[in-house]
Design a protein around this motif. Structure first.
Motif, PDB file in Angstrom:
ATOM      1  N   PHE A   1       0.701  -1.206   0.030  1.00 45.61           N
ATOM      2  CA  PHE A   1      -0.016   0.021   0.000  1.00 45.61           C
ATOM      3  C   PHE A   1       0.778   1.196  -0.049  1.00 45.61           C
ATOM      4  O   PHE A   1       0.532   2.255  -1.022  1.00 45.61           O
ATOM      5  CB  PHE A   1      -0.990  -0.134   1.205  1.00 45.61           C
ATOM      6  CG  PHE A   1      -1.650   1.315   1.324  1.00 45.61           C
ATOM      7  CD1 PHE A   1      -3.068   1.311   0.724  1.00 45.61           C
ATOM      8  CD2 PHE A   1      -1.201   2.435   2.032  1.00 45.61           C
ATOM      9  CE1 PHE A   1      -3.863   2.522   0.826  1.00 45.61           C
ATOM     10  CE2 PHE A   1      -2.151   3.574   2.188  1.00 45.61           C
ATOM     11  CZ  PHE A   1      -3.335   3.518   1.582  1.00 45.61           C
ATOM     12  N   ASN A   2       1.792   1.178   0.915  1.00 49.21           N
ATOM     13  CA  ASN A   2       2.742   2.453   1.011  1.00 49.21           C
ATOM     14  C   ASN A   2       3.702   2.699  -0.328  1.00 49.21           C
ATOM     15  O   ASN A   2       3.929   3.680  -0.681  1.00 49.21           O
ATOM     16  CB  ASN A   2       3.582   2.336   2.222  1.00 49.21           C
ATOM     17  CG  ASN A   2       2.911   2.547   3.439  1.00 49.21           C
ATOM     18  OD1 ASN A   2       1.709   2.993   3.262  1.00 49.21           O
ATOM     19  ND2 ASN A   2       3.380   2.360   4.858  1.00 49.21           N
ATOM     20  N   ALA A   3       3.991   1.463  -0.645  1.00 48.28           N
ATOM     21  CA  ALA A   3       4.637   1.386  -1.983  1.00 48.28           C
ATOM     22  C   ALA A   3       3.876   2.106  -3.252  1.00 48.28           C
ATOM     23  O   ALA A   3       4.282   2.917  -4.037  1.00 48.28           O
ATOM     24  CB  ALA A   3       5.423   0.069  -2.232  1.00 48.28           C
ATOM     25  N   ALA A   4       2.745   1.647  -3.404  1.00 47.55           N
ATOM     26  CA  ALA A   4       1.779   2.344  -4.308  1.00 47.55           C
ATOM     27  C   ALA A   4       1.706   3.696  -4.249  1.00 47.55           C
ATOM     28  O   ALA A   4       1.783   4.479  -5.026  1.00 47.55           O
ATOM     29  CB  ALA A   4       0.379   1.319  -4.626  1.00 47.55           C
ATOM     30  N   LYS A   5       1.604   4.063  -2.931  1.00 45.69           N
ATOM     31  CA  LYS A   5       1.329   5.412  -2.754  1.00 45.69           C
ATOM     32  C   LYS A   5       2.637   6.356  -3.125  1.00 45.69           C
ATOM     33  O   LYS A   5       2.729   7.229  -3.697  1.00 45.69           O
ATOM     34  CB  LYS A   5       1.029   5.855  -1.185  1.00 45.69           C
ATOM     35  CG  LYS A   5       1.143   7.265  -0.805  1.00 45.69           C
ATOM     36  CD  LYS A   5      -0.074   7.955  -1.452  1.00 45.69           C
ATOM     37  CE  LYS A   5      -0.338   9.264  -0.705  1.00 45.69           C
ATOM     38  NZ  LYS A   5       0.757  10.193  -0.909  1.00 45.69           N
ATOM     39  N   LYS A   6       3.834   5.842  -2.760  1.00 48.66           N
ATOM     40  CA  LYS A   6       5.136   6.460  -3.269  1.00 48.66           C
ATOM     41  C   LYS A   6       5.212   6.662  -4.746  1.00 48.66           C
ATOM     42  O   LYS A   6       5.606   7.651  -5.312  1.00 48.66           O
ATOM     43  CB  LYS A   6       6.259   5.351  -2.806  1.00 48.66           C
ATOM     44  CG  LYS A   6       6.366   5.634  -1.357  1.00 48.66           C
ATOM     45  CD  LYS A   6       7.358   6.976  -0.946  1.00 48.66           C
ATOM     46  CE  LYS A   6       7.614   6.871   0.429  1.00 48.66           C
ATOM     47  NZ  LYS A   6       8.575   8.349   0.823  1.00 48.66           N
ATOM     48  N   VAL A   7       4.507   5.351  -5.401  1.00 48.08           N
ATOM     49  CA  VAL A   7       4.529   5.641  -7.119  1.00 48.08           C
ATOM     50  C   VAL A   7       3.734   6.611  -7.527  1.00 48.08           C
ATOM     51  O   VAL A   7       4.232   7.549  -8.271  1.00 48.08           O
ATOM     52  CB  VAL A   7       4.351   4.265  -7.687  1.00 48.08           C
ATOM     53  CG1 VAL A   7       4.089   4.501  -9.177  1.00 48.08           C
ATOM     54  CG2 VAL A   7       5.259   2.987  -7.320  1.00 48.08           C
ATOM     55  N   GLU A   8       2.493   6.912  -6.739  1.00 41.43           N
ATOM     56  CA  GLU A   8       1.517   7.803  -7.244  1.00 41.43           C
ATOM     57  C   GLU A   8       2.243   9.286  -6.990  1.00 41.43           C
ATOM     58  O   GLU A   8       2.046  10.113  -7.856  1.00 41.43           O
ATOM     59  CB  GLU A   8       0.443   7.849  -6.332  1.00 41.43           C
ATOM     60  CG  GLU A   8      -0.748   8.756  -6.577  1.00 41.43           C
ATOM     61  CD  GLU A   8      -2.090   8.381  -5.731  1.00 41.43           C
ATOM     62  OE1 GLU A   8      -2.998   8.574  -6.321  1.00 41.43           O
ATOM     63  OE2 GLU A   8      -1.863   8.602  -4.748  1.00 41.43           O
ATOM     64  N   ASP A   9       2.881   9.405  -5.970  1.00 39.04           N
ATOM     65  CA  ASP A   9       3.590  10.598  -5.426  1.00 39.04           C
ATOM     66  C   ASP A   9       4.662  10.987  -6.541  1.00 39.04           C
ATOM     67  O   ASP A   9       4.739  12.195  -7.040  1.00 39.04           O
ATOM     68  CB  ASP A   9       4.201  10.478  -4.245  1.00 39.04           C
ATOM     69  CG  ASP A   9       3.305  10.718  -3.059  1.00 39.04           C
ATOM     70  OD1 ASP A   9       2.035  10.759  -3.142  1.00 39.04           O
ATOM     71  OD2 ASP A   9       3.896  10.228  -1.840  1.00 39.04           O
ATOM     72  N   TRP A  10       5.324  10.173  -6.967  1.00 39.49           N
ATOM     73  CA  TRP A  10       6.336  10.222  -8.212  1.00 39.49           C
ATOM     74  C   TRP A  10       5.542  10.601  -9.284  1.00 39.49           C
ATOM     75  O   TRP A  10       6.316  11.521  -9.858  1.00 39.49           O
ATOM     76  CB  TRP A  10       7.096   9.091  -8.386  1.00 39.49           C
ATOM     77  CG  TRP A  10       8.195   8.726  -9.262  1.00 39.49           C
ATOM     78  CD1 TRP A  10       9.022   9.783  -9.793  1.00 39.49           C
ATOM     79  CD2 TRP A  10       8.143   7.603 -10.601  1.00 39.49           C
ATOM     80  NE1 TRP A  10       9.768   9.285 -10.913  1.00 39.49           N
ATOM     81  CE2 TRP A  10       9.124   8.084 -11.294  1.00 39.49           C
ATOM     82  CE3 TRP A  10       7.303   6.580 -10.842  1.00 39.49           C
ATOM     83  CZ2 TRP A  10       9.615   7.170 -12.512  1.00 39.49           C
ATOM     84  CZ3 TRP A  10       7.637   5.751 -11.593  1.00 39.49           C
ATOM     85  CH2 TRP A  10       8.700   6.269 -12.720  1.00 39.49           C
ATOM     86  N   LEU A  11       4.739  10.016  -9.734  1.00 36.05           N
ATOM     87  CA  LEU A  11       3.782  10.473 -10.920  1.00 36.05           C
ATOM     88  C   LEU A  11       3.396  12.031 -10.908  1.00 36.05           C
ATOM     89  O   LEU A  11       3.232  12.659 -11.882  1.00 36.05           O
ATOM     90  CB  LEU A  11       2.694   9.617 -11.276  1.00 36.05           C
ATOM     91  CG  LEU A  11       3.031   7.928 -11.558  1.00 36.05           C
ATOM     92  CD1 LEU A  11       1.890   7.342 -11.900  1.00 36.05           C
ATOM     93  CD2 LEU A  11       4.197   7.801 -12.333  1.00 36.05           C
ATOM     94  N   LEU A  12       2.836  12.310  -9.802  1.00 39.40           N
ATOM     95  CA  LEU A  12       2.393  13.619  -9.572  1.00 39.40           C
ATOM     96  C   LEU A  12       3.638  14.746  -9.774  1.00 39.40           C
ATOM     97  O   LEU A  12       3.504  16.067  -9.854  1.00 39.40           O
ATOM     98  CB  LEU A  12       1.760  13.737  -8.100  1.00 39.40           C
ATOM     99  CG  LEU A  12       0.579  13.203  -7.982  1.00 39.40           C
ATOM    100  CD1 LEU A  12      -0.260  13.125  -6.442  1.00 39.40           C
ATOM    101  CD2 LEU A  12      -0.702  13.552  -8.891  1.00 39.40           C
TER     102      LEU A  12
END
Length: 200
Positions: free
Chosen positions: A144-155
């Motif tokens: 869950f936290n890893a996917a959130k990090k990826v989303e932050d990176w895309l943003l």
């Protein structure tokens, strides 16, 4: 004793991500490395957990272009049970992410972006989550936290999705304000009745 149950994180409202829609959700863990003091998790377990986290977070976006996300699970440590509190290890996950424009068959990032994530701090994890969480709960929290990090990176790269940095900043601000409002709307718990004798 701390409660043994653990909750996976709660998804925030999605921030507008331009024309993004999730295409291929590719996760590989063939070369994953395990830290010596760790519970054992199979390649298949990591691939399943990470794919589920990516689908849950990015499947909500309904843009007009498909983008493929590829993630390599590089390493992990899942805090085991039975370790003394003073030496209780923390669970950790290391991944590398890449993203492609599906229609153009073009990779958007020059090099893979690596992330190291930990379980969110709580009363359960502060003494080592191996004492309070199952292996699956640890994996769910980490992915869950890893996917959130990826989303932050895309943003952080709005031009990939036809957005400007100003549009992303405005959307992030709106999400923070909505989260604050949601917290303030939660009714306070009623105080327990006092032991006042009933009038006769």
């Amino acid at each position: 004793m701390l409660a043994a149950c653990a909750q996976q994180g709660v998804l925030e409202e999605p921030v507008p991500l331009g024309d993004f829609a999730l295409g291929l959700n590719i996760v590989v863990a063939d070369n994953v490395q395990k830290v010596p003091i760790s519970r054992e998790a199979t390649v298949e377990e990591w691939e399943t957990a990470m794919k589920a986290a990516v689908a849950a977070r990015f499947g909500r976006y309904e843009g007009t272009k498909l983008y493929n996300i590829g993630i390599s699970v590089d390493g992990y440590a899942l805090a085991p049970p039975g370790i003394p509190v003073v030496a209780a290890p923390k669970s950790v996950l290391v991944i590398t992410a890449n993203i492609w424009d599906d229609a153009a068959q073009k990779k958007l990032n020059a090099e893979g972006k690596q992330f190291t994530v930990f379980e969110s701090l709580s009363g359960e994890t502060i003494v080592g989550s191996g004492l309070t969480r199952t292996k699956q709960q640890q994996m769910d929290a980490l992915t869950f936290n890893a996917a959130k990090k990826v989303e932050d990176w895309l943003l952080e790269n709005p031009s990939w999705f036809g957005l400007t940095a100003e549009e992303v900043a405005a959307a992030m601000k709106a999400r923070r304000e909505a989260a604050k409002q949601a917290k303030s709307d939660v009714p306070a718990e009623e105080p327990a009745p006092s032991a006042v004798p009933k009038p006769k």
